[in-house]
Scaffold this motif. Structure first.
Motif, PDB file in Angstrom:
ATOM      1  N   LEU A 188      34.218  36.471  28.467  1.00  0.00           N
ATOM      2  CA  LEU A 188      34.662  37.001  29.752  1.00  0.00           C
ATOM      3  C   LEU A 188      36.007  36.403  30.177  1.00  0.00           C
ATOM      4  O   LEU A 188      36.859  37.107  30.732  1.00  0.00           O
ATOM      5  N   LYS A 189      36.203  35.117  29.905  1.00  0.00           N
ATOM      6  CA  LYS A 189      37.474  34.473  30.241  1.00  0.00           C
ATOM      7  C   LYS A 189      38.614  35.108  29.456  1.00  0.00           C
ATOM      8  O   LYS A 189      39.684  35.391  30.006  1.00  0.00           O
ATOM      9  N   ASN A 190      38.392  35.331  28.161  1.00  0.00           N
ATOM     10  CA  ASN A 190      39.426  35.956  27.334  1.00  0.00           C
ATOM     11  C   ASN A 190      39.741  37.370  27.821  1.00  0.00           C
ATOM     12  O   ASN A 190      40.915  37.770  27.844  1.00  0.00           O
ATOM     13  N   ALA A 191      38.711  38.114  28.227  1.00  0.00           N
ATOM     14  CA  ALA A 191      38.931  39.467  28.747  1.00  0.00           C
ATOM     15  C   ALA A 191      39.719  39.409  30.053  1.00  0.00           C
ATOM     16  O   ALA A 191      40.639  40.213  30.279  1.00  0.00           O
ATOM     17  N   ARG A 192      39.393  38.456  30.921  1.00  0.00           N
ATOM     18  CA  ARG A 192      40.108  38.314  32.191  1.00  0.00           C
ATOM     19  C   ARG A 192      41.567  37.947  31.947  1.00  0.00           C
ATOM     20  O   ARG A 192      42.481  38.518  32.565  1.00  0.00           O
ATOM     21  N   LEU A 193      41.812  37.007  31.047  1.00  0.00           N
ATOM     22  CA  LEU A 193      43.194  36.604  30.750  1.00  0.00           C
ATOM     23  C   LEU A 193      43.993  37.760  30.164  1.00  0.00           C
ATOM     24  O   LEU A 193      45.170  37.950  30.504  1.00  0.00           O
ATOM     25  N   ALA A 194      43.373  38.546  29.307  1.00  0.00           N
ATOM     26  CA  ALA A 194      44.063  39.699  28.723  1.00  0.00           C
ATOM     27  C   ALA A 194      44.381  40.727  29.802  1.00  0.00           C
ATOM     28  O   ALA A 194      45.488  41.297  29.830  1.00  0.00           O
ATOM     29  N   ARG A 195      43.423  40.958  30.722  1.00  0.00           N
ATOM     30  CA  ARG A 195      43.647  41.913  31.810  1.00  0.00           C
ATOM     31  C   ARG A 195      44.775  41.424  32.726  1.00  0.00           C
ATOM     32  O   ARG A 195      45.641  42.198  33.131  1.00  0.00           O
ATOM     33  N   GLU A 196      44.782  40.130  33.049  1.00  0.00           N
ATOM     34  CA  GLU A 196      45.833  39.577  33.903  1.00  0.00           C
ATOM     35  C   GLU A 196      47.201  39.672  33.228  1.00  0.00           C
ATOM     36  O   GLU A 196      48.202  39.982  33.884  1.00  0.00           O
ATOM     37  N   ALA A 197      47.251  39.436  31.927  1.00  0.00           N
ATOM     38  CA  ALA A 197      48.518  39.555  31.196  1.00  0.00           C
ATOM     39  C   ALA A 197      48.997  41.001  31.215  1.00  0.00           C
ATOM     40  O   ALA A 197      50.196  41.270  31.400  1.00  0.00           O
TER      41      ALA A 197
END
Length: 73
Positions: free
Chosen positions: A46-55
């Protein structure tokens, strides 16, 4: 008559009881470890998905600002 003396039978009975308790405890600990690992994996995903979405959001915002600046010379 029994094969072993009474004290030995009592000792073996006590040992069997302790051994079964340890085995049950180990199963519980193993289950808790498995659940903790699953939670850590999900959190990481979930953290990786959030970071990708924020990027992606930052990239889109930057592109939008650049296009607005390009229109207003």
């Amino acid at each position: 008559m029994s094969q072993y003396s009474k004290p030995r039978e009592q000792a073996e009975s006590a040992f069997t009881k302790v051994q079964s308790q340890l085995m049950a405890r180990n199963r519980v600990i193993e289950e808790i470890d498995t659940m903790a690992q699953a939670r850590e994996d999900k959190t990481s995903r979930l953290k990786n998905a959030r970071l990708a979405r924020e990027a992606d959001d930052r990239t889109r915002a930057t592109a939008a600002l650049k296009s607005k600046r390009a229109i207003k010379p």
